[in-house]
Motif scaffolding. Structure first.
Motif, PDB file in Angstrom:
ATOM      1  N   LEU A  15      48.034  -2.350   1.424  1.00 40.00           N
ATOM      2  CA  LEU A  15      46.588  -2.466   1.301  1.00 40.00           C
ATOM      3  C   LEU A  15      46.018  -1.090   1.570  1.00 40.00           C
ATOM      4  CD1 LEU A  15      47.693  -5.376   2.330  1.00 40.00           C
ATOM      5  CD2 LEU A  15      45.264  -5.853   2.528  1.00 40.00           C
ATOM      6  N   VAL A  16      45.204  -0.593   0.650  1.00 45.20           N
ATOM      7  CA  VAL A  16      44.778   0.802   0.638  1.00 45.20           C
ATOM      8  C   VAL A  16      43.259   0.891   0.645  1.00 45.20           C
ATOM      9  CG1 VAL A  16      44.808   2.916  -0.777  1.00 45.20           C
ATOM     10  CG2 VAL A  16      46.853   1.449  -0.651  1.00 45.20           C
ATOM     11  N   ARG A  17      42.718   1.831   1.428  1.00 43.81           N
ATOM     12  CA  ARG A  17      41.298   2.166   1.338  1.00 43.81           C
ATOM     13  C   ARG A  17      41.174   3.335   0.365  1.00 43.81           C
ATOM     14  NH1 ARG A  17      39.860   4.788   5.994  1.00 43.81           N
ATOM     15  NH2 ARG A  17      39.846   2.865   7.186  1.00 43.81           N
ATOM     16  N   THR A  34      46.859   4.218   3.139  1.00 47.58           N
ATOM     17  CA  THR A  34      47.398   2.896   3.408  1.00 47.58           C
ATOM     18  C   THR A  34      46.870   2.393   4.744  1.00 47.58           C
ATOM     19  OG1 THR A  34      49.397   3.362   2.138  1.00 47.58           O
ATOM     20  CG2 THR A  34      49.513   1.560   3.734  1.00 47.58           C
ATOM     21  N   LEU A  35      46.285   1.197   4.717  1.00 47.58           N
ATOM     22  CA  LEU A  35      45.775   0.560   5.924  1.00 47.58           C
ATOM     23  C   LEU A  35      46.863  -0.250   6.608  1.00 47.58           C
ATOM     24  CD1 LEU A  35      42.435  -0.713   4.370  1.00 47.58           C
ATOM     25  CD2 LEU A  35      42.709   1.235   5.922  1.00 47.58           C
ATOM     26  N   VAL A  36      47.611  -0.997   5.806  1.00 46.14           N
ATOM     27  CA  VAL A  36      48.687  -1.841   6.321  1.00 46.14           C
ATOM     28  C   VAL A  36      49.637  -2.143   5.170  1.00 46.14           C
ATOM     29  CG1 VAL A  36      47.505  -4.043   5.906  1.00 46.14           C
ATOM     30  CG2 VAL A  36      49.164  -3.880   7.754  1.00 46.14           C
ATOM     31  N   SER A  37      50.890  -2.368   5.486  1.00 42.35           N
ATOM     32  CA  SER A  37      51.890  -2.781   4.499  1.00 42.35           C
ATOM     33  C   SER A  37      52.415  -4.145   4.909  1.00 42.35           C
ATOM     34  CB  SER A  37      53.050  -1.791   4.444  1.00 42.35           C
ATOM     35  OG  SER A  37      52.609  -0.527   4.005  1.00 42.35           O
ATOM     36  N   VAL A  38      52.620  -5.005   3.904  1.00 38.50           N
ATOM     37  CA  VAL A  38      53.191  -6.324   4.164  1.00 38.50           C
ATOM     38  C   VAL A  38      54.447  -6.480   3.315  1.00 38.50           C
ATOM     39  CG1 VAL A  38      51.010  -7.392   4.858  1.00 38.50           C
ATOM     40  CG2 VAL A  38      51.710  -7.460   2.461  1.00 38.50           C
ATOM     41  N   THR A  39      55.396  -7.243   3.844  1.00 38.19           N
ATOM     42  CA  THR A  39      56.663  -7.458   3.151  1.00 38.19           C
ATOM     43  C   THR A  39      56.978  -8.948   3.126  1.00 38.19           C
ATOM     44  OG1 THR A  39      57.905  -7.185   5.203  1.00 38.19           O
ATOM     45  CG2 THR A  39      57.592  -5.201   3.856  1.00 38.19           C
ATOM     46  N   GLY A  40      58.052  -9.285   2.441  1.00 42.23           N
ATOM     47  CA  GLY A  40      58.548 -10.653   2.428  1.00 42.23           C
ATOM     48  C   GLY A  40      57.558 -11.661   1.906  1.00 42.23           C
ATOM     49  N   ALA A  41      57.456 -12.792   2.613  1.00 39.94           N
ATOM     50  CA  ALA A  41      56.591 -13.887   2.187  1.00 39.94           C
ATOM     51  C   ALA A  41      55.122 -13.463   2.136  1.00 39.94           C
ATOM     52  CB  ALA A  41      56.765 -15.088   3.108  1.00 39.94           C
ATOM     53  N   ARG A 117      40.827 -10.018   3.468  1.00 37.41           N
ATOM     54  CA  ARG A 117      42.094  -9.386   3.879  1.00 37.41           C
ATOM     55  C   ARG A 117      41.960  -7.870   3.941  1.00 37.41           C
ATOM     56  NH1 ARG A 117      47.082 -12.962   2.103  1.00 37.41           N
ATOM     57  NH2 ARG A 117      46.050 -14.970   1.888  1.00 37.41           N
ATOM     58  N   PHE A 118      41.268  -7.297   2.936  1.00 35.63           N
ATOM     59  CA  PHE A 118      41.036  -5.849   2.972  1.00 35.63           C
ATOM     60  C   PHE A 118      40.207  -5.471   4.192  1.00 35.63           C
ATOM     61  CE2 PHE A 118      41.661  -5.740  -1.817  1.00 35.63           C
ATOM     62  CZ  PHE A 118      42.774  -4.924  -1.786  1.00 35.63           C
ATOM     63  N   ASP A 122      41.078  -3.075   7.368  1.00 37.01           N
ATOM     64  CA  ASP A 122      40.284  -1.860   7.505  1.00 37.01           C
ATOM     65  C   ASP A 122      39.651  -1.733   8.883  1.00 37.01           C
ATOM     66  OD1 ASP A 122      39.326   0.540   6.544  1.00 37.01           O
ATOM     67  OD2 ASP A 122      37.753  -0.345   5.328  1.00 37.01           O
ATOM     68  N   GLY A 123      39.467  -2.827   9.567  1.00 36.34           N
ATOM     69  CA  GLY A 123      38.860  -2.790  10.888  1.00 36.34           C
ATOM     70  C   GLY A 123      37.341  -2.892  10.817  1.00 36.34           C
ATOM     71  N   PRO A 124      36.696  -3.148  11.936  1.00 39.21           N
ATOM     72  CA  PRO A 124      35.247  -3.343  11.957  1.00 39.21           C
ATOM     73  C   PRO A 124      34.496  -2.049  11.631  1.00 39.21           C
ATOM     74  CG  PRO A 124      36.130  -3.333  14.185  1.00 39.21           C
ATOM     75  CD  PRO A 124      37.301  -3.296  13.253  1.00 39.21           C
ATOM     76  N   GLY A 125      33.479  -2.200  10.793  1.00 34.27           N
ATOM     77  CA  GLY A 125      32.600  -1.084  10.481  1.00 34.27           C
ATOM     78  C   GLY A 125      33.161  -0.044   9.542  1.00 34.27           C
ATOM     79  N   GLU A 126      34.353  -0.258   9.001  1.00 38.07           N
ATOM     80  CA  GLU A 126      34.971   0.761   8.156  1.00 38.07           C
ATOM     81  C   GLU A 126      34.728   0.538   6.666  1.00 38.07           C
ATOM     82  OE1 GLU A 126      36.481   3.526   9.225  1.00 38.07           O
ATOM     83  OE2 GLU A 126      35.982   2.895  11.238  1.00 38.07           O
ATOM     84  N   ALA A 127      34.498  -0.704   6.259  1.00 40.80           N
ATOM     85  CA  ALA A 127      34.386  -1.016   4.834  1.00 40.80           C
ATOM     86  C   ALA A 127      33.101  -0.455   4.257  1.00 40.80           C
ATOM     87  CB  ALA A 127      34.431  -2.522   4.621  1.00 40.80           C
ATOM     88  N   THR A 128      33.217   0.154   3.084  1.00 47.76           N
ATOM     89  CA  THR A 128      32.056   0.664   2.359  1.00 47.76           C
ATOM     90  C   THR A 128      32.191   0.253   0.915  1.00 47.76           C
ATOM     91  OG1 THR A 128      33.170   2.735   1.873  1.00 47.76           O
ATOM     92  CG2 THR A 128      31.803   2.677   3.862  1.00 47.76           C
ATOM     93  N   GLY A 129      31.093   0.333   0.195  1.00 51.72           N
ATOM     94  CA  GLY A 129      31.138   0.089  -1.242  1.00 51.72           C
ATOM     95  C   GLY A 129      31.188  -1.359  -1.642  1.00 51.72           C
TER      96      GLY A 129
END
Length: 133
Positions: A15-17, A34-41, A117-118, A122-129
């Motif tokens: 998941l990318v900002r 990259t904010l976080v990477s997920v694998t598997g299920a 999920r994004f 991204d954490g609180p207060g970080e999302a823009t756009g």
């Protein structure tokens, strides 16, 4: 279906900002961190969510704030940058030349789930756009 290729080969999803949405027409990769990477299920569930996004009416702004990088056993399968304002997703497949814009319904339950999920990554207060929830 926004996720091209063999969805059964997904090994990791990042998941990318997006850090700079200008010049997207010439992107060969999505500029972002990259904010976080997920694998598997979790990776399989995320690609299934994106594959199930309903079509939507495409609008014009395309200022993506978030993207996915989908990795398979042989490397990067695709990148998808999402604009939740104009309901467009830019799909970039390495080695396939020109990327494409697909419309999706950002207001659908699947679209809102993806945005949540994004935002969580991204954490609180970080999302823009993005338009307010």
């Amino acid at each position: 279906m926004l996720v091209p290729g063999d969805a059964t080969d997904v090994r990791r999803v990042d998941l990318v900002r997006v850090v700079n949405s200008s010049g997207w027409g010439g992107w060969v990769t999505v500029p972002g961190e990259t904010l976080v990477s997920v694998t598997g299920a979790a990776a399989s569930a995320l690609t299934a969510l994106v594959a199930d996004l309903p079509d939507g009416e495409m609008m014009r702004c395309f200022i993506p704030s978030y993207a996915l990088r989908v990795h398979g056993s042989a490397g990067l399968l695709c990148e998808i940058a999402f604009c939740f304002r104009c309901h467009n997703a830019l799909v970039i497949v390495p080695g396939r030349g020109r990327s494409r814009l697909d419309g999706f319904d950002a207001d659908s339950p699947a679209g809102q789930d993806l945005l949540a999920r994004f935002r969580a990554a991204d954490g609180p207060g970080e999302a823009t756009g993005h338009r307010p929830a």
